[in-house]
Design an enzyme around this catalytic site. Structure first.
Site, mmCIF file in Angstrom:
data_model
loop_
_atom_site.group_PDB
_atom_site.id
_atom_site.type_symbol
_atom_site.label_atom_id
_atom_site.label_comp_id
_atom_site.label_asym_id
_atom_site.label_seq_id
_atom_site.Cartn_x
_atom_site.Cartn_y
_atom_site.Cartn_z
ATOM 1 N N ASP A 82 0.884 -1.281 -0.356
ATOM 2 C CA ASP A 82 0.171 -0.025 -0.010
ATOM 3 C C ASP A 82 0.708 0.835 0.154
ATOM 4 O OD1 ASP A 82 -1.903 1.852 0.071
ATOM 5 O OD2 ASP A 82 -2.721 1.513 2.142
ATOM 6 N N PHE A 100 0.471 -7.243 4.564
ATOM 7 C CA PHE A 100 0.657 -5.861 4.652
ATOM 8 C C PHE A 100 1.479 -5.224 4.026
ATOM 9 C CE2 PHE A 100 -3.299 -7.422 5.251
ATOM 10 C CZ PHE A 100 -4.093 -7.591 4.213
ATOM 11 N N LYS A 101 2.469 -4.182 3.468
ATOM 12 C CA LYS A 101 2.989 -2.864 4.217
ATOM 13 C C LYS A 101 2.557 -1.454 3.342
ATOM 14 C CE LYS A 101 7.981 -1.853 1.682
ATOM 15 N NZ LYS A 101 8.436 -1.481 0.706
ATOM 16 N N ILE A 102 2.636 -1.199 4.401
ATOM 17 C CA ILE A 102 1.879 0.129 4.747
ATOM 18 C C ILE A 102 2.415 0.803 5.454
ATOM 19 C CG2 ILE A 102 -0.089 1.608 6.301
ATOM 20 C CD1 ILE A 102 -1.271 -0.735 4.640
#
Length: 309
Positions: A144, A170-172
């Site tokens: 993301d 999830f890489k935020i």
């Protein structure tokens, strides 16, 4: 291939740069030395072919060459995440199947985008990730990131995690990342196997406080990021805060002044690689910027500046 670490993957998973010689050709010997340094410096795993790997200047054949060279050289010592981003669902699925067959522990994928205006809506994003998830048996990390220019709501991310078998990480790295991580963990619950920090760790402390369990940073100083993450996970938050304060000037200089070139410059300075070349139209760092980076790094004595000496 058997990975030495088991799921859930946690810790420091830096992005490995793609190493070129002074003429801009792939330097596979340098690539292997880069990987060995990153392992020796404490990386729990690595990610290859990401944006900070200059994936956008590689041909498809070069991507395959780098992927196989790295996976064969790592030989299961640590898990390797392979970025397989592509606008096409079918091409992304095919890249992901190839990565899995070669020994990747995970694939990382941005939502489909092209240029400044080509985007698809949430129903098509869902189907895109469903297509890839159905094609493989290893976890997918959704990246993301602002570069995609594609809003990914917490509700959509949590829904995909609940409904698609391999959407688990999830890489935020969008603004207000900590708030988004907190919301994602709340909405998704136990299916959010890996809520991770990104963007060179510039928001790492806030993201750890929000529940992040991993950090995907630049590749230049995994040992420094370990000094923050290890005490935090051991319950010594005050020690983590002090380490974050020590390393933040270097993190900031990388993020704001150097970008993807920082790790290559540090690796060349420390004798890890022979050339810190980037591919045109990217330009070398200004000499003064390079001096500033090395000056800040030397005060911290990172492994990178002595690994190859």
């Amino acid at each position: 291939m058997t990975n030495s670490a088991q799921r859930p993957y946690r810790g420091v998973f830096p992005v490995a740069p793609t190493i070129f010689d002074a003429g801009g050709n792939l330097d596979l010997d340098g690539q292997r030395r880069c990987i060995d340094f990153m392992i020796d410096a404490g990386s729990h795993g690595i990610c290859i072919l990401a944006n900070f790997s200059e994936q956008f200047v590689l041909t498809d054949a070069e991507r395959e060459t780098v992927m196989h060279a790295v996976l064969e050289h790592v030989a299961g010592r640590i898990p390797v995440i392979v970025t397989t981003t592509h606008f096409s669902s079918a091409v992304c699925a095919a890249r992901s199947r190839e990565a899995e067959a070669a020994g990747a522990a995970m694939v990382m994928i941005m939502p489909p985008y092209h240029g400044a205006t080509f985007r698809v809506g949430e129903p098509a994003i869902y189907e895109f990730y469903r297509t890839v998830s159905d094609a493989i048996n290893i976890p997918i990390m959704i990246q993301d990131a602002p570069v995609a220019g594609t809003p990914l709501s917490v509700d959509l991310l949590a829904r995909m995690a609940k409904e698609l078998a391999n959407i688990r990480y999830f890489k935020i790295e969008v603004p207000m990342a900590a708030n988004k991580l907190r919301g994602l963990i709340e909405k998704g619950g136990s299916v959010i196997e890996g809520p991770w920090d990104g963007e060179e760790a510039i928001t790492l402390m806030a993201d750890l406080d929000a529940g992040a369990t991993g950090a995907m940073t630049g590749g230049g100083y995994p040992d420094g990021i370990r000094q923050i993450i290890d005490p935090f996970f051991a319950g010594r938050r005050d020690e983590a805060v002090q380490a974050y304060a020590r390393w933040l000037p270097l993190i900031n200089y990388e993020n704001r002044q150097c970008g993807l070139q920082a790790c290559k410059v540090l690796m060349r300075e420390g004798g890890v690689i022979k050339s810190d070349a980037v591919r045109h139209p990217l330009q070398p760092l200004h000499p003064a910027t390079r001096v500033g980076l090395i000056e800040i790094a030397r005060a911290l004595d990172p492994v990178v500046l002595r690994w190859g000496r």
